[in-house]
Design a protein around this motif. Structure first.
Motif, PDB file in Angstrom:
ATOM      1  N   VAL A   1      94.418  36.877   1.997  1.00 10.45           N
ATOM      2  CA  VAL A   1      95.074  35.841   2.654  1.00 10.45           C
ATOM      3  C   VAL A   1      94.970  35.232   3.188  1.00 10.45           C
ATOM      4  CG1 VAL A   1      95.122  37.894   4.617  1.00 10.45           C
ATOM      5  CG2 VAL A   1      97.265  36.898   4.268  1.00 10.45           C
ATOM      6  N   ASP A   2      95.181  34.255   4.099  1.00  3.62           N
ATOM      7  CA  ASP A   2      94.467  33.209   5.040  1.00  3.62           C
ATOM      8  C   ASP A   2      95.230  33.913   6.264  1.00  3.62           C
ATOM      9  OD1 ASP A   2      94.314  30.758   6.152  1.00  3.62           O
ATOM     10  OD2 ASP A   2      96.505  30.200   7.004  1.00  3.62           O
ATOM     11  N   PRO A   3      93.525  33.954   6.588  1.00  2.00           N
ATOM     12  CA  PRO A   3      93.421  34.442   7.656  1.00  2.00           C
ATOM     13  C   PRO A   3      94.173  34.002   9.431  1.00  2.00           C
ATOM     14  CG  PRO A   3      91.713  34.274   7.664  1.00  2.00           C
ATOM     15  CD  PRO A   3      92.147  33.367   6.063  1.00  2.00           C
ATOM     16  N   GLU A   4      94.381  32.670   8.960  1.00  2.00           N
ATOM     17  CA  GLU A   4      95.640  32.114  10.613  1.00  2.00           C
ATOM     18  C   GLU A   4      97.016  32.474   9.968  1.00  2.00           C
ATOM     19  OE1 GLU A   4      95.956  27.486  12.161  1.00  2.00           O
ATOM     20  OE2 GLU A   4      94.077  28.372  10.475  1.00  2.00           O
ATOM     21  N   ARG A   5      97.142  32.342   8.539  1.00  2.00           N
ATOM     22  CA  ARG A   5      98.658  32.748   8.543  1.00  2.00           C
ATOM     23  C   ARG A   5      98.488  33.707   9.369  1.00  2.00           C
ATOM     24  NH1 ARG A   5     100.968  34.990   4.129  1.00  2.00           N
ATOM     25  NH2 ARG A   5     103.725  34.612   3.440  1.00  2.00           N
ATOM     26  N   TYR A   6      97.600  35.162   8.723  1.00  2.00           N
ATOM     27  CA  TYR A   6      97.987  36.415   9.597  1.00  2.00           C
ATOM     28  C   TYR A   6      97.972  36.767  10.638  1.00  2.00           C
ATOM     29  CZ  TYR A   6      96.767  40.869  10.661  1.00  2.00           C
ATOM     30  OH  TYR A   6      97.028  42.157  10.956  1.00  2.00           O
ATOM     31  N   ALA A   7      97.693  35.959  11.328  1.00  2.00           N
ATOM     32  CA  ALA A   7      97.154  35.982  12.899  1.00  2.00           C
ATOM     33  C   ALA A   7      98.557  35.586  12.962  1.00  2.00           C
ATOM     34  CB  ALA A   7      96.302  35.006  13.743  1.00  2.00           C
ATOM     35  N   ASN A   8      99.211  34.522  13.274  1.00  2.00           N
ATOM     36  CA  ASN A   8     100.485  33.564  13.262  1.00  2.00           C
ATOM     37  C   ASN A   8     101.277  34.871  13.284  1.00  2.00           C
ATOM     38  OD1 ASN A   8      98.996  31.401  14.732  1.00  2.00           O
ATOM     39  ND2 ASN A   8      99.330  30.526  12.387  1.00  2.00           N
TER      40      ASN A   8
END
Length: 538
Positions: A349-356
């Motif tokens: 998973v993309d960490p930035e997408r997860y954080a959002n």
């Protein structure tokens, strides 16, 4: 606030999994409406409530701490008058009327389709009440049966599911032993780094009383997970004596000073929360007021504009709740045999997408400021763990407020957003000044061995993808170092790595439950429904 009596958590999970998430070939349509959740004006809200009250055979009123059946009801001038009778609800009643479960023995079924549930913050004395419609925050009602379309359900598998709940509360724990002193728990680290793609470097401030001598650290895995440690580093940092060390929301430790408490603190329904968050004490706010199951809970804070400067920011002392852990467990129980597939996907998973998405779901605590254009995001607290409170710094300077068009002649309004009962706040303030620390020196380990005596010092000396793995609860690493601290220096442990939940689920995937939790608001829905159910059992 202790949410579970000893031994009650497994019972809660079992009850919720069978009552809320159980599979069935039929389901019931649940209608839920709130004046905030819909675009109702007061007239429309009154009309909707009057219609529901007129057609309901049984009306149940839920307050913050009780549940009542309303008898001898009358409706006049947007006011509901009735007599209160306490409800001692049982398991089947809640399963049938709240969660639409049809698989209840016929003899045990209440008249769900004729039962109307009302929710309010109001408290009452005596048996007779008069309740204004504007104080009714929500109504809920179960409608007729709706057959499930298995062809459609099968097509909505995990491939479309994306990110849901992190195992935010599972993480390694750090203990410190000093010469001549007992072992002391220091806190958790790498919280929320539950997949390889979410690997990060994290820090924990060590509470040491010694200035010189040897110290021993234990880095422990106490849960059913695998820890992958790439580097463990001990270092000294220095901040000015007049400043307090806190955790920067984007990583690292920063010094702050000049704290100002809010002028007001209140939830979305304008209930005063000032006493709970205006000081670091035994009082706290858990985002657990009765609220809209379709919208994240929130806390609003009004600060004097002159509290802000060019190096100011919000300081939030918080931790995540045991309740969030219970909701995560429900999710993994629902995934069942597909847990491994889900974790494999999370490794990519993309960490930035997860954080959002964590913010949108209320798993992370989002921070917004009110501007002429509406609420604007200014930061978030992603992870804190459940073991102890941590203070986090969200940068918010005068320059940034000016750029957002915020009027600095009076007050600045800030709000914090969270899923229902996912975060526990102890204190919120504005720090007028902040300063990054000076790193003075790294301290080399004298020894680093796992609990089997294997030397892991080499693999932990640098970030290089060579991991020391702690597999399962009861594993750990013991570290020793010599300490020489000067006045104003602080001791920090820095860790780089991630962990992964061990796959212990073999039951079939509960697709109905997954669909219920799939939307961003599914986190809030699940938490509110589960909380209402749990409260009804006590």
């Amino acid at each position: 606030m202790k949410l579970f009596k000893s031994g009650s958590k497994p019972i809660l999970l079992i009850v919720l999994l069978f009552g809320l998430l159980g599979s069935s070939c039929v389901q019931r349509k649940i209608t839920t409406k709130t004046p905030q959740g819909s675009l109702f004006d007061q007239t429309s809200w009154s009309k909707a409530l009057k219609g529901e009250l007129g057609s309901a055979r049984v009306v149940v009123l839920h307050t913050a701490d009780s549940m009542y059946r309303l008898e001898n009801r009358s409706i006049e001038n947007d006011k509901l008058t009735a007599l209160l009778f306490p409800v001692q609800s049982d398991y089947n009643y809640l399963r049938y009327t709240h969660f639409g479960r049809k698989d209840i023995p016929f003899a045990d079924r209440p008249d769900a389709s004729r039962t109307l549930h009302l929710y309010t913050y109001e408290t009452f004395e005596g048996i007779q009440i008069e309740l204004d419609y504007k104080h009714i925050l929500e109504y809920r009602r179960v409608r007729n049966n709706v057959p499930l379309n298995f062809a459609i359900n099968t097509g909505i598998g995990l491939g479309a599911f994306g990110i849901f709940l992190a195992i935010v509360c599972n993480c390694p724990r750090v203990y410190l032993e000093e010469s001549g002193n007992s072992t002391e728990y220091q806190g958790s680290i790498l919280t929320g780094a539950f997949s390889k793609s979410l690997q990060r470097t994290d820090e924990i401030l060590l509470n040491t009383r010694a200035e010189n001598g040897s110290i021993n650290l234990r880095f422990m895995n106490e849960l059913a997970e695998d820890e992958y440690l790439d580097e463990l580093k001990l270092k000294k940092i220095r901040i000015p004596e007049e400043m307090t060390p806190v955790y920067h929301s984007k990583g690292g430790i920063i010094g702050v000073s000049g704290l100002s408490d809010p002028q007001r603190a209140y939830d979305r329904n304008y209930r005063d929360r000032m006493e709970q968050v205006a000081a670091s004490d035994s009082l706290h706010y858990d985002f657990n007021g009765i609220d809209d199951p379709e919208t994240r809970n929130e806390l609003r804070l009004d600060f004097r504009a002159n509290s802000f400067s060019e190096r100011s920011g919000l300081v939030i002392k918080a931790r995540q709740t045991e309740w969030m852990t219970a909701m995560a467990e429900i999710f993994f129980q629902a995934l069942g045999e597909r847990n491994r597939e889900w974790f494999d996907r999370m490794d990519e998973v993309d960490p930035e997408r997860y954080a959002n998405q964590a913010e949108e779901r209320g798993i992370a605590m989002r921070v917004e400021v009110l501007t002429p254009k509406g609420w604007e995001r200014v930061g978030a607290v992603q992870n804190a763990g459940t073991g102890a409170y941590k203070s986090f710094f969200i940068p918010l300077s005068k320059m940034e407020l000016n750029a957002l068009g915020v009027d600095l002649s009076g007050e600045v309004q800030i709000r914090l957003l969270s899923a229902f009962n996912f975060w526990d706040l102890d204190h919120v303030a504005v720090a007028r000044d902040s300063k990054n620390p000076d790193e003075t020196e790294s301290i080399e380990w004298i020894s680093a061995r796992d609990l089997h005596g294997t030397d892991v010092k080499g693999s932990l000396s640098r970030t290089d993808g060579e991991y020391s793995v702690l597999s399962g609860g009861g594993t750990g690493i013991e570290l020793e170092a010599d300490l020489q601290l000067m006045k104003g220096e602080l001791l920090v442990l820095e860790a780089t790595g991630y962990y992964r939940h061990q796959d212990a689920y073999t039951s079939p995937t509960n697709r109905r439950a997954i669909r219920y939790m799939k939307p961003n608001i599914g986190t809030q829905r699940l938490s509110v429904s589960a909380w209402n159910y749990e409260q009804s059992r006590h």
